[in-house]
Write an enzyme that holds these catalytic residues in place. Sequence first.
Site, PDB file in Angstrom:
ATOM      1  CG  HIS A   1      -1.944   0.972   1.345  1.00  0.00           C
ATOM      2  ND1 HIS A   1      -1.699   2.295   1.672  1.00  0.00           N
ATOM      3  CD2 HIS A   1      -3.285   0.877   1.177  1.00  0.00           C
ATOM      4  CE1 HIS A   1      -2.840   2.957   1.706  1.00  0.00           C
ATOM      5  NE2 HIS A   1      -3.817   2.127   1.397  1.00  0.00           N
TER       6      HIS A   1
ATOM      7  CD  GLN B   1      -6.658  -4.792   3.717  1.00  0.00           C
ATOM      8  OE1 GLN B   1      -7.588  -5.595   3.696  1.00  0.00           O
ATOM      9  NE2 GLN B   1      -6.860  -3.487   3.725  1.00  0.00           N
TER      10      GLN B   1
ATOM     11  CE  LYS C   1      -7.802  -0.987   6.356  1.00  0.00           C
ATOM     12  NZ  LYS C   1      -8.154  -0.607   4.997  1.00  0.00           N
TER      13      LYS C   1
END
Length: 406
Positions: free
Chosen positions: A121, A201, A224
Amino acid sequence: MLDIQKVRTDFPILKREVNGYPLVYLDNAATSQTPQVVIDAIVDYYSNYNANIHRGVHTLSQEATDAYEQARQKIQLHFNAKHAHEIIFTSGTTHGINLVANGFSSLLKKGDEIIVSALEHHSNIVPWQMLCERTGAVLKVIPMNDNGELIMDVYKDLLSNKTKLVFVNHISNALGTINPIQKIIDLAHNKGAAVLIDGAQASPHIKVNLQQLNADFYVASAHKMCGPTGVGILYGKEAWLNKLPPYQGGGEMIAEVTFEKTTYADLPHKFEAGTPNICGGIAFGVAIDYMNNIGFNNIANYENELLKYATEKLLEIEGLKIYGPDVLGAKTSVISFNIEGIHPYDIGSIIDKLGIAVRTGHHCAQPIMDYFKIPGTVRASIAFYNTKEEIDKLVVAVKRAKEMLS
């Protein structure tokens, strides 16, 4: 096994409609939805004990302090950090990465080398580029292959005695690739390099054991993991956190201040200048409890089932290509795809009209898109509160978009 209908009742937003259709939320890699128990914790804080922490002797301040520090301990136990003071509250993953990058400004010199992966990212690329500009260090990149996996033989060759820091994501946000971080960490440590893992993630899908991984730094975000936005954590080994200088100056992070000299507070307060997101930290702890009550094995098994189902159904669409690993177990519940001859933005716009939320674009991972020579992808990212019926609606919507745009 999950009682999926019971789970879905925990999330009030899943009851709403978008453009006259029941919401199908498949943008979980960007932000997960928030269960009622977390919403209630936020309301309870502001309704009953909103006060600043660590400084007040009055009852509300003590209650807020206790709840905030209990959340830190919950997070420590969840990630299996050795000490609670190794958990630093941040505003999110990006904040944690920048904190470490800033600290290494005083530890690197010209000619030192740091290693990043091609799957990162932007938030795990740009801070290190800025660090190299400040220090003269050299940035090296672990390349990827056509399956969206890191080429580990090249990584081994990149490592040297000049390597000071390696930073990779645990799971790619754009492709869902699960990186072999245990091997990455072990090889880096053999060369004396420190390792930072971007766990943004991974943390919603995997119960991470930090002591087992032996990573030097690990970062994650609450939003998240069914928590609120604007809060996250940096884990750092005690020895490394003591070695790094403070990232910001202000209240809370000091032991003593005079105009001649300031001394800094012990961990974790050394890195927590100013009034933190108190409510966010408390709610993060509640979100951790919620996900553990669901069970991470249950989450993983169900999400893998949905991933397999969605992959098979989408690949029945002629001209559709999925990017990333094609072997279940090598990726988590992200499907990043395109249809030949159609721009991903156009697909995303049409299926939004049918109530389906996906992400389109480069997903803040532009080097991946450049590798595949594409402008971006449609990314459908699955959570444990999604259903096969929602996958069916996605497939129907994508087929309809294809017909309209072909």
